[in-house]
Design a protein around this motif. Structure first.
Motif, PDB file in Angstrom:
ATOM      1  N   PHE A  91       9.274  -0.426  -8.095  1.00 16.47           N
ATOM      2  CA  PHE A  91       9.071  -1.076  -6.947  1.00 16.47           C
ATOM      3  C   PHE A  91       9.196  -2.710  -6.833  1.00 16.47           C
ATOM      4  O   PHE A  91       8.518  -3.023  -7.581  1.00 16.47           O
ATOM      5  N   ILE A  92       9.894  -3.117  -5.957  1.00 12.85           N
ATOM      6  CA  ILE A  92      10.286  -4.467  -5.966  1.00 12.85           C
ATOM      7  C   ILE A  92       9.775  -5.119  -4.705  1.00 12.85           C
ATOM      8  O   ILE A  92      10.073  -5.113  -3.739  1.00 12.85           O
ATOM      9  N   LEU A 112      11.042  -2.769  -1.941  1.00  7.82           N
ATOM     10  CA  LEU A 112      12.467  -1.828  -2.329  1.00  7.82           C
ATOM     11  C   LEU A 112      11.707  -0.891  -3.140  1.00  7.82           C
ATOM     12  O   LEU A 112      11.205  -1.391  -4.386  1.00  7.82           O
ATOM     13  N   TRP A 113      12.099   0.433  -3.165  1.00  4.29           N
ATOM     14  CA  TRP A 113      11.916   1.530  -4.044  1.00  4.29           C
ATOM     15  C   TRP A 113      13.207   1.700  -4.695  1.00  4.29           C
ATOM     16  O   TRP A 113      14.107   2.737  -3.944  1.00  4.29           O
ATOM     17  N   CYS A 166      13.704   1.413   1.384  1.00  4.64           N
ATOM     18  CA  CYS A 166      12.974   0.368   1.673  1.00  4.64           C
ATOM     19  C   CYS A 166      11.662   1.064   2.202  1.00  4.64           C
ATOM     20  O   CYS A 166      11.436   1.873   3.030  1.00  4.64           O
ATOM     21  N   VAL A 167      10.340   0.479   1.523  1.00  5.56           N
ATOM     22  CA  VAL A 167       9.363   0.949   1.753  1.00  5.56           C
ATOM     23  C   VAL A 167       8.203  -0.143   2.301  1.00  5.56           C
ATOM     24  O   VAL A 167       8.036  -0.893   1.683  1.00  5.56           O
ATOM     25  N   GLU A 204       0.839  -1.216  -0.013  1.00  6.74           N
ATOM     26  CA  GLU A 204      -0.031  -0.139   0.014  1.00  6.74           C
ATOM     27  C   GLU A 204       0.787   1.198  -0.067  1.00  6.74           C
ATOM     28  O   GLU A 204       0.557   2.136  -0.652  1.00  6.74           O
ATOM     29  N   ARG A 205       1.881   1.079   0.794  1.00 12.19           N
ATOM     30  CA  ARG A 205       2.750   2.466   0.843  1.00 12.19           C
ATOM     31  C   ARG A 205       3.366   2.911  -0.542  1.00 12.19           C
ATOM     32  O   ARG A 205       3.594   4.123  -1.246  1.00 12.19           O
TER      33      ARG A 205
END
Length: 249
Positions: A188-189, A229-230, A224-225, A48-49
């Motif tokens: 975004f991974i 990973l962003w 890190c989100v 979600e983030r």
């Protein structure tokens, strides 16, 4: 502060120099580099983030570009939620201009702008149907998709659009890559494995023949989100600037 100024103003300087907008590619993928399962299921790979960050990106650009297949498969709305400082024109590349009549883009075309980029394969009836739904229709003559993208970007430049966000699918993103047209990427991974030879990849097109021909990004930041990973990166067209790609907004 010349370096910082160049980084901050890179999209605008690019528009002045190239007369076309700064192109940002965005996708979410699994650890094994898949954006969907072999059945096309992609909701949701990222958390979600990460999706909130993606909406912030949408609210900071002049246009959001997708291909016909993405509309067919995902039926996206392509708006920023909550709204950002800009209202992006939603752009669909569709050679024949045959979008599903009940898709979210056509249903909301009179509320948020929709531009459909078609070729001469689109019949007059198909174009009229899109215009009656409230869409603007742009006809490009080129048969090669990479050339179509180049013609489209030139038009965007005449409108003084500074930033556009390319969200996919893999064919469209791959053609931008083939044309050397990606200035920045946000990836975004998610810590997931999908597997399968038929599962969808984020970049299709022709791709590089040799590693020496690959696109190499000079500015890279990793964050890190939550569990994702962003990765945000900018390419060599930024020039002499050697900093970290800024966050959206």
């Amino acid at each position: 502060c010349e370096t910082q100024a160049r980084e901050l103003n890179a999209p605008y300087l690019h528009l002045l120099r190239e007369q076309s907008p700064w192109v940002i590619g965005k996708w979410a993928m699994s650890l094994d580099g898949k954006i969907a399962t072999r059945t096309g299921d992609s909701r949701w790979i990222s958390n979600e983030r990460s999706r909130q960050i993606a909406h912030t990106l949408r609210g900071s650009v002049d246009a959001i570009v997708v291909g016909h297949g993405t509309v067919d498969q995902d039926d996206p709305l392509l708006t920023a939620r909550p709204p950002g400082p800009r209202v992006a024109t939603r752009v669909v590349m569709s050679s024949r201009g045959l979008l599903p009549h009940d898709c979210a883009l056509l249903q909301t075309a009179r509320e948020v702008p929709v531009l459909v980029v078609v070729t001469t394969q689109a019949t007059p009836d198909a174009r009229r149907d899109l215009e009656r739904a409230g869409c603007e229709v742009l006809v490009v003559d080129a048969e090669d998709q990479t050339k179509q993208i180049g013609d489209m970007l030139k038009l965007f430049g005449t409108r003084r659009w500074t930033n556009i966000l390319v969200e996919g699918g893999g064919q469209i993103l791959g053609r931008f890559l083939d044309g050397g047209l990606l200035d920045e990427v946000h990836v975004f991974i998610a810590p997931k494995l999908i597997g399968g030879a038929a599962a969808k990849s984020p970049l299709v097109g022709d791709g590089a023949l040799r590693l020496a021909e690959t696109t190499h990004f000079e500015q890279v930041a990793v964050e890190c989100v939550d569990s994702d990973l962003w990765i945000r990166a900018r390419g060599p067209r930024v020039g002499a600037a050697k900093g970290i790609a800024p966050k959206p907004g």
